[in-house]
Design a protein around this motif. Structure first.
Motif, PDB file in Angstrom:
ATOM      1  N   ARG A   3       0.810  -1.221   0.000  1.00 31.95           N
ATOM      2  CA  ARG A   3       0.000   0.000   0.000  1.00 31.95           C
ATOM      3  C   ARG A   3       0.843   1.271   0.000  1.00 31.95           C
ATOM      4  O   ARG A   3       0.316   2.355  -0.223  1.00 31.95           O
ATOM      5  N   ARG A   4       2.120   1.119   0.254  1.00 25.81           N
ATOM      6  CA  ARG A   4       3.019   2.269   0.285  1.00 25.81           C
ATOM      7  C   ARG A   4       4.254   1.973  -0.562  1.00 25.81           C
ATOM      8  O   ARG A   4       4.632   0.811  -0.750  1.00 25.81           O
ATOM      9  N   ILE A   5       4.869   3.027  -1.034  1.00 22.83           N
ATOM     10  CA  ILE A   5       6.115   2.896  -1.770  1.00 22.83           C
ATOM     11  C   ILE A   5       7.095   3.943  -1.252  1.00 22.83           C
ATOM     12  O   ILE A   5       6.699   4.994  -0.741  1.00 22.83           O
ATOM     13  N   ALA A   6       8.348   3.630  -1.353  1.00 21.10           N
ATOM     14  CA  ALA A   6       9.415   4.581  -1.031  1.00 21.10           C
ATOM     15  C   ALA A   6      10.244   4.792  -2.283  1.00 21.10           C
ATOM     16  O   ALA A   6      10.416   3.878  -3.089  1.00 21.10           O
ATOM     17  N   TYR A   7      10.760   6.005  -2.462  1.00 19.26           N
ATOM     18  CA  TYR A   7      11.583   6.288  -3.631  1.00 19.26           C
ATOM     19  C   TYR A   7      12.424   7.527  -3.370  1.00 19.26           C
ATOM     20  O   TYR A   7      12.198   8.282  -2.401  1.00 19.26           O
ATOM     21  N   VAL A   8      13.392   7.738  -4.240  1.00 22.01           N
ATOM     22  CA  VAL A   8      14.253   8.920  -4.181  1.00 22.01           C
ATOM     23  C   VAL A   8      13.806   9.883  -5.269  1.00 22.01           C
ATOM     24  O   VAL A   8      13.662   9.495  -6.430  1.00 22.01           O
ATOM     25  N   SER A   9      13.586  11.131  -4.879  1.00 21.15           N
ATOM     26  CA  SER A   9      13.192  12.158  -5.840  1.00 21.15           C
ATOM     27  C   SER A   9      14.190  13.308  -5.787  1.00 21.15           C
ATOM     28  O   SER A   9      14.664  13.690  -4.717  1.00 21.15           O
ATOM     29  N   PHE A  10      14.484  13.861  -6.978  1.00 17.35           N
ATOM     30  CA  PHE A  10      15.373  15.011  -7.084  1.00 17.35           C
ATOM     31  C   PHE A  10      14.585  16.302  -7.318  1.00 17.35           C
ATOM     32  O   PHE A  10      15.132  17.280  -7.811  1.00 17.35           O
ATOM     33  N   GLU A  11      13.304  16.313  -6.958  1.00 15.82           N
ATOM     34  CA  GLU A  11      12.462  17.479  -7.241  1.00 15.82           C
ATOM     35  C   GLU A  11      12.924  18.739  -6.510  1.00 15.82           C
ATOM     36  O   GLU A  11      12.570  19.855  -6.904  1.00 15.82           O
ATOM     37  N   GLN A  12      13.684  18.579  -5.439  1.00 14.58           N
ATOM     38  CA  GLN A  12      14.248  19.722  -4.723  1.00 14.58           C
ATOM     39  C   GLN A  12      15.687  19.992  -5.164  1.00 14.58           C
ATOM     40  O   GLN A  12      16.446  20.652  -4.465  1.00 14.58           O
ATOM     41  N   ARG A  13      16.041  19.458  -6.330  1.00 19.35           N
ATOM     42  CA  ARG A  13      17.367  19.596  -6.929  1.00 19.35           C
ATOM     43  C   ARG A  13      18.440  18.811  -6.184  1.00 19.35           C
ATOM     44  O   ARG A  13      19.611  18.843  -6.532  1.00 19.35           O
ATOM     45  N   ARG A  14      18.027  18.119  -5.125  1.00 20.74           N
ATOM     46  CA  ARG A  14      18.928  17.246  -4.367  1.00 20.74           C
ATOM     47  C   ARG A  14      18.174  15.967  -4.047  1.00 20.74           C
ATOM     48  O   ARG A  14      16.948  15.969  -3.955  1.00 20.74           O
ATOM     49  N   PRO A  15      18.869  14.852  -3.862  1.00 13.14           N
ATOM     50  CA  PRO A  15      18.152  13.604  -3.588  1.00 13.14           C
ATOM     51  C   PRO A  15      17.481  13.625  -2.220  1.00 13.14           C
ATOM     52  O   PRO A  15      18.115  13.929  -1.210  1.00 13.14           O
ATOM     53  N   ARG A  16      16.199  13.267  -2.218  1.00 15.74           N
ATOM     54  CA  ARG A  16      15.427  13.187  -0.989  1.00 15.74           C
ATOM     55  C   ARG A  16      14.536  11.951  -1.065  1.00 15.74           C
ATOM     56  O   ARG A  16      14.017  11.612  -2.135  1.00 15.74           O
ATOM     57  N   ILE A  17      14.334  11.289   0.073  1.00 14.32           N
ATOM     58  CA  ILE A  17      13.521  10.074   0.101  1.00 14.32           C
ATOM     59  C   ILE A  17      12.096  10.427   0.519  1.00 14.32           C
ATOM     60  O   ILE A  17      11.884  11.151   1.493  1.00 14.32           O
ATOM     61  N   PHE A  18      11.139   9.887  -0.241  1.00 13.55           N
ATOM     62  CA  PHE A  18       9.721  10.087   0.037  1.00 13.55           C
ATOM     63  C   PHE A  18       9.034   8.737   0.221  1.00 13.55           C
ATOM     64  O   PHE A  18       9.446   7.731  -0.358  1.00 13.55           O
ATOM     65  N   VAL A  19       7.978   8.731   1.024  1.00 12.34           N
ATOM     66  CA  VAL A  19       7.063   7.601   1.130  1.00 12.34           C
ATOM     67  C   VAL A  19       5.712   8.068   0.626  1.00 12.34           C
ATOM     68  O   VAL A  19       5.221   9.142   1.014  1.00 12.34           O
ATOM     69  N   GLN A  20       5.113   7.291  -0.268  1.00 10.92           N
ATOM     70  CA  GLN A  20       3.825   7.659  -0.861  1.00 10.92           C
ATOM     71  C   GLN A  20       2.814   6.547  -0.639  1.00 10.92           C
ATOM     72  O   GLN A  20       3.120   5.364  -0.803  1.00 10.92           O
ATOM     73  N   HIS A  21       1.600   6.954  -0.242  1.00  6.17           N
ATOM     74  CA  HIS A  21       0.499   6.007  -0.079  1.00  6.17           C
ATOM     75  C   HIS A  21      -0.179   5.842  -1.446  1.00  6.17           C
ATOM     76  O   HIS A  21      -0.645   6.816  -2.045  1.00  6.17           O
TER      77      HIS A  21
END
Length: 271
Positions: free
Chosen positions: A211-229
């Motif tokens: 039901r959840r996923i984790a991933y790395v996003s560069f949307e802030q111009r730097r790598p950050r980890i997010f969890v999405q439902h």
């Protein structure tokens, strides 16, 4: 020095000789062709045409495993939908080793599927089962039946109900790439977009509950980890450290997340 060289060369010659004298590798058996199986079109007791062909999906699943080769429909002599209709000589004539039949029955707004698997050579039923769900779950139920059949015949747990997470990169123009995080069935069907970004998305990972996923996003111009439902699309930013933020991995119970940070200089694993 010359004596040392001679000794070394003599040792090398002896080693080569021992390798050449070793017993040759002999392959005594193997599977040079997939097992023929007939996945007969399932019977349907409703009026309207179903949106998915369950038997076609099951056949494709088994073929994709590399272990089985479905008998083409146009070659089928009979089309049984239940055990009493199976005529073994029809399938022996086609060289099928197994036959899978099924029947779909409407039941209070849902569908009930009964299926059975037969060994043609022994003329015995080897598995029977039933599964229920909505019309929008036909593909899920087909993958489930393929999983059950595959495990019964091979002893290996089927993986056709597996979901994939992947990222596509579409070049829109110079210095303009669109990254899309998608989820799909193992075969690429029913692809759903979970996130789009103009910046890279990396290392998507399912939580054990799916039901959840984790991933790395560069949307802030730097790598950050997010969890999405997945169901709601709600996102939570998990890390915001300098340097590397990457490689998210869930604990077996889904309560914790491990990842790699370089906030202290060297990449290290944190939980």
């Amino acid at each position: 020095m010359n004596n040392l060289i001679r000794i070394a060369l003599l040792g090398l010659v002896m080693l080569v000789g021992s390798v050449q004298a070793a017993d040759p590798l002999v392959i005594s058996q193997g599977a040079d062709r997939a097992t023929p199986i007939a996945v007969v079109p399932f019977g349907w007791q409703g009026g309207s045409v179903l949106p998915e062909d369950m038997s076609q999906i099951i056949g494709n699943d088994l073929r994709n495993s590399g272990y089985f080769e479905p008998i083409p429909r146009q070659n089928m002599i009979s089309l049984p939908t239940q055990a009493s209709e199976v005529i073994y000589r029809d399938w022996k004539a086609l060289g099928a080793q197994y036959v899978l039949v099924g029947n779909i029955v409407p039941n209070g707004g849902r569908l009930q599927i009964q299926y059975a698997l037969f060994n043609v050579n022994t003329e015995q039923q080897v598995m029977t089962g039933n599964v229920g769900g909505g019309t929008d779950q036909l593909r899920d139920m087909a993958h489930h039946i393929a999983d059950q059949s595959f495990e019964k015949l091979t002893g290996v747990k089927g993986a056709f109900s597996t979901r994939l997470l992947y990222v596509t990169a579409e070049r829109m123009g110079a210095n303009n790439t669109r990254y899309t995080l998608q989820r799909s069935d193992y075969d690429g069907a029913r692809a759903v977009t979970l996130l789009q970004s103009r910046e890279p998305i990396l290392s998507p990972s399912f939580a054990p509950d799916g039901r959840r996923i984790a991933y790395v996003s560069f949307e802030q111009r730097r790598p950050r980890i997010f969890v999405q439902h997945i169901d709601t699309g709600r996102r939570e930013q998990v890390t915001n450290f300098e340097g590397l933020n990457g490689a998210p991995a869930w604990s077996p119970d889904g309560s914790r997340l491990a990842f790699v940070l370089s906030k202290d200089g060297n990449p290290e694993i944190y939980v």
